[in-house]
Design a protein around this motif. Structure first.
Motif, PDB file in Angstrom:
ATOM      1  N   ARG A   7      28.710  50.554  37.233  1.00  0.00           N
ATOM      2  CA  ARG A   7      29.886  49.838  36.753  1.00  0.00           C
ATOM      3  C   ARG A   7      29.695  48.329  36.907  1.00  0.00           C
ATOM      4  NH1 ARG A   7      35.121  48.752  39.149  1.00  0.00           N
ATOM      5  NH2 ARG A   7      36.820  49.061  37.671  1.00  0.00           N
ATOM      6  N   ARG A  10      33.672  43.741  38.587  1.00  0.00           N
ATOM      7  CA  ARG A  10      34.961  43.276  38.090  1.00  0.00           C
ATOM      8  C   ARG A  10      35.315  41.890  38.609  1.00  0.00           C
ATOM      9  NH1 ARG A  10      33.833  46.696  34.894  1.00  0.00           N
ATOM     10  NH2 ARG A  10      35.192  48.391  34.217  1.00  0.00           N
ATOM     11  N   ALA A  62      37.942  46.044  31.386  1.00  0.00           N
ATOM     12  CA  ALA A  62      38.303  45.420  32.653  1.00  0.00           C
ATOM     13  C   ALA A  62      39.680  44.766  32.574  1.00  0.00           C
ATOM     14  CB  ALA A  62      37.244  44.383  33.031  1.00  0.00           C
ATOM     15  N   GLU A  65      42.271  47.313  33.076  1.00  0.00           N
ATOM     16  CA  GLU A  65      42.366  47.681  34.487  1.00  0.00           C
ATOM     17  C   GLU A  65      43.135  46.623  35.276  1.00  0.00           C
ATOM     18  OE1 GLU A  65      38.408  48.267  35.836  1.00  0.00           O
ATOM     19  OE2 GLU A  65      38.045  50.035  34.569  1.00  0.00           O
TER      20      GLU A  65
END
Length: 312
Positions: A7, A10, A62, A65
């Protein structure tokens, strides 16, 4: 995490969205292109090489999220509490600004019709149903979370008079802002464009009260309601609210109060900073959660900039 490719970080993507608000880039594609060409900004975000920059789809994922987790609101609240929570603020200036979006407005729900009765004294044995309480009457008895849930947040059509007295309308939302001296925004709420400013005053007061302590609440005539006056005084504040001429003959402030009321221009400057320099006019996302996240990246930039100027 499960199987599959690792991943993307972030934190680096969040820093990139901060850079997007700093440079007032209109789209994420422009941001990605700039990151590929500017190694200094790319390294500040956490990517050494241009091929480390994620794709547009990863940025979009992202961002969703961040919106679902209220990341920007949490970061902004932490900034305010850390740098302003232990200090006494003189004034909180409160106002709202129109946020235009490229989104289809929701249809207005028909109002609930209550049975009407003839004017005059009720007949013998007639039961008169009481009028339902207004939102401003209920808000002081609720918690901040309950008040926020009660405020509408869907996209619709709003209208208000501008500074020249002409009526103007827009499709989108309305951002309600509290800021303190030094043009530092401390609380924000996003609502439907059609919501009257006064309906967000008490929730904003509750939110700001959790983050810092202030002395005066400065508001324009749209907030001239007895419930708002009483709630502000109940918090130990001194409300200075411009008189609404629709409630009779306009009452003018005495010179010292009016001079203090002029400090309210700080919230208007914050709204101008957001729209002119930090993405307030370039809303390309849909849905109240994503719109709020987009605007809050700009609010975070303004807060950091003003805190830096104050502490420098």
């Amino acid at each position: 995490r499960g199987k599959g490719r690792m991943r993307k970080d972030r934190t680096s993507i969040a820093k990139a969205f901060i850079a997007k608000a700093v440079y007032n880039f209109e789209t994420t594609d422009i941001l990605i292109e700039y990151l590929h060409g500017c190694k200094n900004l790319r390294r500040l975000c956490g990517w050494e090489y241009s091929w480390n920059v994620p794709s547009r789809a990863t940025f979009s994922l992202a961002f969703a999220e961040f919106s679902d987790g209220n990341l920007t609101q949490t970061v902004h609240a932490a900034m305010v509490k850390r740098h302003c929570g232990d200090k006494l603020a003189g004034h909180i200036s409160r106002d709202s600004t129109a946020i235009e979006v490229r989104e289809k407005p929701t249809k207005k729900k028909p109002p609930i019709k209550h049975p009407k009765r003839k004017p005059g004294r009720p007949k013998k044995g007639e039961i008169v149903l009481p009028q339902p309480p207004k939102r401003l009457d209920l808000q002081p008895t609720r918690t901040l979370a309950e008040n926020l849930l009660d405020l509408p947040s869907e996209c619709n059509v709003g209208a208000k008079k501008n500074s020249k007295g002409y009526k103007e309308s827009w499709i989108g939302y309305k951002l309600h802002v509290d800021c303190i001296d030094g043009d530092i925004p401390v609380s924000t709420i996003l609502t439907s464009a059609s919501l009257h400013d006064s309906q967000a005053a008490i929730p904003l007061s509750q939110m700001s009260q959790e983050r810092l302590t202030n002395l005066y609440d400065l508001m324009d005539s749209a907030y001239d309601a007895p419930q708002i006056h009483r709630f502000s005084e109940g918090l130990g504040h001194k409300p200075i609210i411009d008189n609404n001429p629709r409630r009779g003959v306009k009452k003018h402030m005495d010179p010292p109060t009016h001079k203090r009321f002029c400090q309210r221009s700080s919230v208007e400057r914050v709204n101008a900073y957001l729209k002119d320099n930090h993405g307030g006019r370039n809303v390309r996302v849909k849905g109240s959660a994503k719109v709020m996240t987009h605007l809050m990246f700009g609010i975070i930039v303004i807060t950091a900039t003003q805190l830096f100027r104050l502490l420098a």
